[in-house]
Design an enzyme around this catalytic site. Sequence first.
Site, PDB file in Angstrom:
ATOM      1  N   GLU A   1      -1.562  11.140   3.253  1.00 17.44           N
ATOM      2  CA  GLU A   1      -0.682  11.099   2.097  1.00 17.44           C
ATOM      3  C   GLU A   1       0.746  11.485   2.504  1.00 17.44           C
ATOM      4  OE1 GLU A   1      -1.872   9.592  -0.213  1.00 17.44           O
ATOM      5  OE2 GLU A   1      -3.626  10.457  -1.172  1.00 17.44           O
TER       6      GLU A   1
ATOM      7  N   HIS B   1       0.513   5.505   2.030  1.00 19.89           N
ATOM      8  CA  HIS B   1      -0.453   6.169   2.919  1.00 19.89           C
ATOM      9  C   HIS B   1      -1.212   5.141   3.749  1.00 19.89           C
ATOM     10  CE1 HIS B   1      -3.910   6.184  -0.322  1.00 19.89           C
ATOM     11  NE2 HIS B   1      -4.151   5.234   0.554  1.00 19.89           N
TER      12      HIS B   1
ATOM     13  N   ASN C   1       1.565   4.408  -2.317  1.00 18.58           N
ATOM     14  CA  ASN C   1       2.518   5.467  -1.935  1.00 18.58           C
ATOM     15  C   ASN C   1       2.781   5.480  -0.427  1.00 18.58           C
ATOM     16  OD1 ASN C   1       0.151   6.459  -0.901  1.00 18.58           O
ATOM     17  ND2 ASN C   1       0.203   8.425  -1.983  1.00 18.58           N
TER      18      ASN C   1
ATOM     19  N   ASP D   1     -11.648   6.995   7.282  1.00 19.40           N
ATOM     20  CA  ASP D   1     -11.686   8.147   6.389  1.00 19.40           C
ATOM     21  C   ASP D   1     -12.968   8.192   5.566  1.00 19.40           C
ATOM     22  OD1 ASP D   1     -11.041   5.910   4.886  1.00 19.40           O
ATOM     23  OD2 ASP D   1      -9.022   6.560   4.421  1.00 19.40           O
TER      24      ASP D   1
HETATM   25  C1  GLP Z   1      -7.642   3.729   0.110  1.00 19.12           C
HETATM   26  C2  GLP Z   1      -8.003   3.982   1.589  1.00 19.12           C
HETATM   27  C3  GLP Z   1      -6.997   3.344   2.492  1.00 19.12           C
HETATM   28  C4  GLP Z   1      -6.588   2.012   1.884  1.00 19.12           C
HETATM   29  C5  GLP Z   1      -5.773   2.272   0.660  1.00 19.12           C
HETATM   30  C6  GLP Z   1      -5.430   1.017  -0.125  1.00 19.12           C
HETATM   31  O1  GLP Z   1      -7.837   4.764  -0.722  1.00 19.12           O
HETATM   32  N1  GLP Z   1      -8.209   5.322   1.979  1.00 19.12           N
HETATM   33  O2  GLP Z   1      -7.538   3.190   3.780  1.00 19.12           O
HETATM   34  O3  GLP Z   1      -5.837   1.268   2.772  1.00 19.12           O
HETATM   35  O4  GLP Z   1      -6.308   3.294  -0.128  1.00 19.12           O
HETATM   36  O5  GLP Z   1      -6.548   0.518  -0.816  1.00 19.12           O
HETATM   37  P1  GLP Z   1      -6.616  -0.952  -1.387  1.00 19.12           P
HETATM   38  O6  GLP Z   1      -6.707  -1.873  -0.227  1.00 19.12           O
HETATM   39  O7  GLP Z   1      -7.857  -1.014  -2.227  1.00 19.12           O
HETATM   40  O8  GLP Z   1      -5.378  -1.174  -2.178  1.00 19.12           O
END
Ligand code: GLP
Length: 263
Positions: free
Chosen positions: A144, A139, A137, A68
């Site tokens: 989302e 995702h 959440n 992404d």
């Molecule tokens: C981000 C990314 C995801 C990631 C998630 C968790 O915003 N878009 O790919 O897995 O949120 O992030 P983190 O590993 O920092 O908790």
Amino acid sequence: MEVIICPDENRVAQVAAAKAAKLAAAIGPAVVFGVATGSSPVKTYNELAKLVAAGQLDVSQASAFALDEYVGIAAGHPQSYHEVINATVTVPLGLDPARVHVPDGFAADLEAAGPAYEAAIRAAGGVDIQFLGVGSNGHIGFNEPTSSLTSRTRIKTLAPRTREDNARFFASIDEVPRHCMTQGLGTIMDARNVVLMATGENKAAAIAAVVEGPVTAMWPGSVLQLHQHATIVVDEAAAAGLALHDYYQETYANLPDWQRLEV
Ligand code: GLP
């Protein structure tokens, strides 16, 4: 689903890297990685980089496709996922930058950028090993809650909770973009193998829902229950809500030799 519970985040990184390295070795140096941003996979990438440096893993011809990118962030912003992937994946693993791809959140034609990214993944032969984190959440990527379970790469609006979670990477929440370009859940499901990492109590509810809840667009990661080769590597804090916690530990402790990881 294979669920591996580790004592701490360092072990999560070692086990996830060992799992990916075993899969990658069987595929060869032209392995195609799917790479996630966020804090969860960074230590795993560092562990993989150690294996590469030690000559135990050959990624000399490897490609990578990021999940992404923000939309509405300046190109070159340190929190743009182009920059994050370069710093956490491309440089440490010594990948050829020409073979590392990130969705084009800066495209003038954002509607066309999604299908173009899908075509690029197809042209590379598809993703062999997809690394994933998970949002609090549920995702994956930036899919989302209520994302279509068969979605493809497209623009999405970030959920308020995601913007709050990611505000720590920016000076204030006002600077967190509102939109993103993300691989869809259908795109992620096309990967041949998936390795999801999660640590900390903030992920416990999401991990319980993703692993043991119903398959539902309200917890997008739950779609991985339909994947044939999904491995979930978590620490004890992220595993706190798992009803079958002891069964997962027993399973991992008693793996047949051919399934064991070298860690
Ligand atoms: C981000 C990314 C995801 C990631 C998630 C968790 O915003 N878009 O790919 O897995 O949120 O992030 P983190 O590993 O920092 O908790």
